[in-house]
Scaffold this active site. Structure first.
Site, PDB file in Angstrom:
ATOM      1  N   HIS A 177      -0.822   1.402 -13.225  1.00 17.08           N
ATOM      2  CA  HIS A 177      -0.058   0.285 -13.802  1.00 17.08           C
ATOM      3  C   HIS A 177       1.388   0.749 -13.954  1.00 17.08           C
ATOM      4  CE1 HIS A 177       0.579  -3.345 -16.130  1.00 17.08           C
ATOM      5  NE2 HIS A 177       1.285  -2.622 -16.984  1.00 17.08           N
ATOM      6  N   ASN A 179      -6.974   2.810 -11.997  1.00 14.83           N
ATOM      7  CA  ASN A 179      -5.916   1.858 -11.650  1.00 14.83           C
ATOM      8  C   ASN A 179      -4.577   2.504 -11.964  1.00 14.83           C
ATOM      9  OD1 ASN A 179      -4.693  -0.652 -10.933  1.00 14.83           O
ATOM     10  ND2 ASN A 179      -4.458  -1.128 -13.106  1.00 14.83           N
ATOM     11  N   ASP A 204      -6.144  -3.717 -17.905  1.00 16.24           N
ATOM     12  CA  ASP A 204      -5.228  -2.656 -18.337  1.00 16.24           C
ATOM     13  C   ASP A 204      -5.659  -2.003 -19.652  1.00 16.24           C
ATOM     14  OD1 ASP A 204      -3.612  -3.239 -16.133  1.00 16.24           O
ATOM     15  OD2 ASP A 204      -2.477  -4.733 -17.246  1.00 16.24           O
ATOM     16  N   GLU A 262       5.002   6.727  -9.561  1.00 13.47           N
ATOM     17  CA  GLU A 262       3.602   6.384  -9.256  1.00 13.47           C
ATOM     18  C   GLU A 262       3.068   7.255  -8.123  1.00 13.47           C
ATOM     19  OE1 GLU A 262       2.821   2.179  -8.581  1.00 13.47           O
ATOM     20  OE2 GLU A 262       4.318   1.626 -10.065  1.00 13.47           O
ATOM     21  N   ASN A 306       1.187   3.137  -2.607  1.00  9.79           N
ATOM     22  CA  ASN A 306       0.341   4.075  -3.366  1.00  9.79           C
ATOM     23  C   ASN A 306      -0.827   4.564  -2.514  1.00  9.79           C
ATOM     24  OD1 ASN A 306       1.076   4.554  -6.335  1.00  9.79           O
ATOM     25  ND2 ASN A 306       1.482   2.362  -6.055  1.00  9.79           N
ATOM     26  N   GLY A 357       0.768  -1.232   0.000  1.00 11.73           N
ATOM     27  CA  GLY A 357       0.000   0.000   0.000  1.00 11.73           C
ATOM     28  C   GLY A 357       0.806   1.292   0.000  1.00 11.73           C
ATOM     29  N   LYS A 402      -6.994  -8.869  -7.271  1.00 12.13           N
ATOM     30  CA  LYS A 402      -8.152  -9.684  -7.654  1.00 12.13           C
ATOM     31  C   LYS A 402      -8.934  -8.994  -8.757  1.00 12.13           C
ATOM     32  CE  LYS A 402      -7.365 -12.706  -4.546  1.00 12.13           C
ATOM     33  NZ  LYS A 402      -6.915 -14.019  -4.838  1.00 12.13           N
ATOM     34  N   LEU A 403      -9.705  -9.813  -9.456  1.00 13.99           N
ATOM     35  CA  LEU A 403     -10.549  -9.275 -10.518  1.00 13.99           C
ATOM     36  C   LEU A 403     -11.711  -8.497  -9.893  1.00 13.99           C
ATOM     37  CD1 LEU A 403     -10.584  -9.588 -13.604  1.00 13.99           C
ATOM     38  CD2 LEU A 403     -12.239 -11.445 -13.291  1.00 13.99           C
ATOM     39  N   ILE A 404     -11.992  -7.335 -10.446  1.00 14.78           N
ATOM     40  CA  ILE A 404     -13.135  -6.556  -9.952  1.00 14.78           C
ATOM     41  C   ILE A 404     -14.414  -7.143 -10.565  1.00 14.78           C
ATOM     42  CG2 ILE A 404     -14.202  -4.250  -9.894  1.00 14.78           C
ATOM     43  CD1 ILE A 404     -11.619  -4.318  -8.427  1.00 14.78           C
TER      44      ILE A 404
HETATM   45  C1  GRF Z   1       2.405  -0.846  -7.920  1.00 14.57           C
HETATM   46  O1  GRF Z   1       3.557  -1.137  -8.617  1.00 14.57           O
HETATM   47  C2  GRF Z   1       1.278  -0.586  -8.905  1.00 14.57           C
HETATM   48  O2  GRF Z   1       1.718  -0.058 -10.107  1.00 14.57           O
HETATM   49  C3  GRF Z   1       0.724  -1.945  -9.127  1.00 14.57           C
HETATM   50  O3  GRF Z   1       0.817  -2.603  -7.880  1.00 14.57           O
HETATM   51  C4  GRF Z   1       1.881  -2.027  -7.134  1.00 14.57           C
HETATM   52  C5  GRF Z   1       1.319  -1.657  -5.787  1.00 14.57           C
HETATM   53  O4  GRF Z   1       2.308  -1.241  -4.884  1.00 14.57           O
HETATM   54  N1  GRF Z   1      -0.610  -1.872  -9.662  1.00 14.57           N
HETATM   55  P1  GRF Z   1       1.885  -0.648  -3.477  1.00 14.57           P
HETATM   56  O5  GRF Z   1       1.099  -1.735  -2.730  1.00 14.57           O
HETATM   57  O6  GRF Z   1       1.063   0.563  -3.699  1.00 14.57           O
HETATM   58  O7  GRF Z   1       3.173  -0.344  -2.790  1.00 14.57           O
END
Ligand code: GRF
Length: 204
Positions: free
Chosen positions: A112, A110, A153, A182, A17, A15, A94-96
């Site tokens: 990516h 999302n 994606d 990110e 992000n 987590g 997981k798939l939404i």
């Molecule tokens: C990130 O690399 C994001 O791009 C991908 O999953 C990862 C999540 O990392 N979708 P975090 O749990 O936010 O550290």
């Protein structure tokens, strides 16, 4: 006047992000607040991060439900209970469920870790993405924030950020550089979507 856009962040892991979304949403004038964190497993460290900020959390696991219908209803009920407007997927593995995608059409983001439409799709996650970018000899990579539809994606791209791929980079080096990007990009993409929704509502 409507309050801030209420966001649910879906996680499965560390987590980082989620943390950047929480931190950014605390800045004055940010149009969205993180109102709920949903995890696909109870061990996700992201749950700890949410609790530290007194954000309500939930764990909803597919294996606890007999049918995918019951699973999607449990997710929908939680989102409704927290009056969620927008979902941010942040490392959700997981798939939404289709029902959730339909209900939140154009309101699920999302992040990516590569420049879509390249290096995306089923099975393209985590270190595999960065390995593929390096193997392809790319000189640039970087995160993509995009809307989520029924195909992995695939939804509309909201924002991208470019970082260099340096000679001799390992997948781990590249992952670190992309992850830093990110953390800057995702809050900006959320801000843009939240502002768009607010201005559309004003015009109604
Ligand atoms: C990130 O690399 C994001 O791009 C991908 O999953 C990862 C999540 O990392 N979708 P975090 O749990 O936010 O550290």
């Amino acid at each position: 006047m409507r309050g801030k856009i209420r966001v649910a962040v879906f996680i499965s892991g560390g987590g980082t992000n989620l943390q950047s979304l929480i931190d950014s949403s605390q800045a004055e004038g940010f149009p969205a607040e993180i109102a709920f964190v949903l995890s696909s497993n109870e061990d996700a460290y992201g749950l700890e991060r949410a609790r530290k900020h007194s954000i309500p959390t939930g764990v909803i696991r597919r294996k606890d439900f007999e049918s995918s219908d019951e699973f999607s209803n449990a997710i929908m009920d939680a989102l409704e209970a927290h009056r969620i407007d927008v979902i941010c997927l942040a490392g959700y593995m997981k798939l939404i469920p289709a029902k959730v995608i339909r209900h939140f059409r154009d309101r699920i983001l999302n992040i990516h870790p590569a420049l879509l439409p390249k290096f995306g799709g089923k099975g393209m996650y985590g270190m595999r993405v960065h390995g593929a970018v390096i193997a392809a000899g790319e000189t640039e990579s970087g995160p993509t924030a995009h809307l989520v539809d029924e195909i992995y994606d695939h939804g509309d791209i909201v924002m991208q950020m470019r970082v260099p791929v340096l000679p001799g980079d390992t997948p781990e080096d590249l992952q670190k550089r992309v992850l830093e990007a990110e953390h800057k990009l995702y809050p900006e993409a959320l801000r843009a979507l939240a502002e768009k929704i607010i201005s559309e509502e004003k015009r109604k």
